[in-house]
Motif scaffolding. Structure first.
Motif, short mmCIF file in Angstrom:
data_model
loop_
_atom_site.label_atom_id
_atom_site.label_comp_id
_atom_site.label_asym_id
_atom_site.label_seq_id
_atom_site.Cartn_x
_atom_site.Cartn_y
_atom_site.Cartn_z
N CYS A 162 0.90 -1.17 -0.14
CA CYS A 162 -0.03 -0.10 -0.15
C CYS A 162 1.09 1.19 0.19
O CYS A 162 1.89 1.58 0.63
CB CYS A 162 -0.77 -0.06 1.38
SG CYS A 162 -2.02 1.53 1.44
N CYS A 163 0.72 2.22 -0.69
CA CYS A 163 1.13 3.43 -0.82
C CYS A 163 0.33 4.79 -1.04
O CYS A 163 -0.53 4.67 -1.82
CB CYS A 163 2.14 3.51 -1.85
SG CYS A 163 3.13 4.79 -2.10
N ILE A 174 3.86 4.09 3.12
CA ILE A 174 4.08 2.77 2.40
C ILE A 174 4.49 1.55 3.25
O ILE A 174 4.96 2.01 4.26
CB ILE A 174 5.26 3.25 1.45
CG1 ILE A 174 5.59 1.77 0.36
CG2 ILE A 174 6.53 3.46 2.02
CD1 ILE A 174 6.39 2.13 -0.75
N GLY A 175 3.78 0.45 3.09
CA GLY A 175 4.47 -0.74 3.82
C GLY A 175 3.68 -1.88 3.59
O GLY A 175 2.92 -2.31 2.47
N GLY A 176 3.83 -2.78 4.47
CA GLY A 176 3.40 -4.05 4.01
C GLY A 176 4.25 -4.94 5.02
O GLY A 176 5.23 -4.58 5.63
N HIS A 177 4.13 -6.25 4.87
CA HIS A 177 4.98 -7.40 5.65
C HIS A 177 6.32 -7.31 5.00
O HIS A 177 6.34 -7.45 3.61
CB HIS A 177 4.19 -8.83 5.57
CG HIS A 177 3.07 -8.80 6.37
ND1 HIS A 177 2.42 -7.82 7.02
CD2 HIS A 177 2.29 -9.47 6.77
CE1 HIS A 177 1.38 -7.82 7.55
NE2 HIS A 177 1.10 -8.99 7.45
N ASP A 178 7.44 -7.71 5.62
CA ASP A 178 8.81 -7.82 5.06
C ASP A 178 9.02 -6.74 4.18
O ASP A 178 8.83 -6.53 2.85
CB ASP A 178 8.64 -9.13 4.31
CG ASP A 178 10.21 -9.60 3.61
OD1 ASP A 178 11.06 -9.20 4.34
OD2 ASP A 178 10.21 -10.34 2.73
N SER A 206 10.27 -6.81 0.71
CA SER A 206 9.41 -7.19 -0.63
C SER A 206 8.60 -6.10 -1.13
O SER A 206 8.00 -6.15 -2.17
CB SER A 206 8.43 -8.33 0.04
OG SER A 206 7.36 -7.59 0.97
N TRP A 207 8.76 -4.87 -0.59
CA TRP A 207 8.18 -3.61 -1.11
C TRP A 207 9.12 -2.44 -1.17
O TRP A 207 8.78 -1.33 -1.83
CB TRP A 207 6.93 -3.07 -0.35
CG TRP A 207 7.11 -2.87 0.93
CD1 TRP A 207 6.81 -3.99 2.23
CD2 TRP A 207 7.70 -1.85 1.91
NE1 TRP A 207 7.09 -3.28 3.46
CE2 TRP A 207 7.56 -2.13 3.31
CE3 TRP A 207 8.14 -0.52 1.22
CZ2 TRP A 207 8.13 -0.98 4.05
CZ3 TRP A 207 8.52 0.31 2.12
CH2 TRP A 207 8.46 -0.06 3.55
#
Length: 75
Positions: A1-2, A20-24, A27-28
């Motif tokens: 998501c950003c 901005i972010g997500g798991h790991d 990976s992003w």
């Protein structure tokens, strides 16, 4: 998501990455190259984002420099 925001300063125009972010993170984090391309299409002079100190150290690997700090007062 950003989520981004176009910011007009007195002498420059920046694309501010609000979230901005997500798991790991690995990976992003590579998506910053796409964000830079998007900023160029908006005729921006730079890309900026806020982060924790630890994340900021990793952002240096992507060419980011620390230019300001945020101060907070609890209510």
């Amino acid at each position: 998501c950003c989520v981004t925001q176009l910011v007009h300063y007195q002498r420059m125009r920046c694309l501010n990455v609000l979230v901005i972010g997500g798991h790991d993170m690995d990976s992003w984090l590579h998506f910053y190259a796409e964000i830079e391309k998007y900023a160029q299409t908006l005729d921006c002079d730079g890309v900026e984002c806020g982060s924790r100190e630890g994340v900021g150290k990793m952002m240096a690997d992507y060419g980011f420099k620390r230019v300001m700090s945020i101060f907070r007062k609890a209510l």
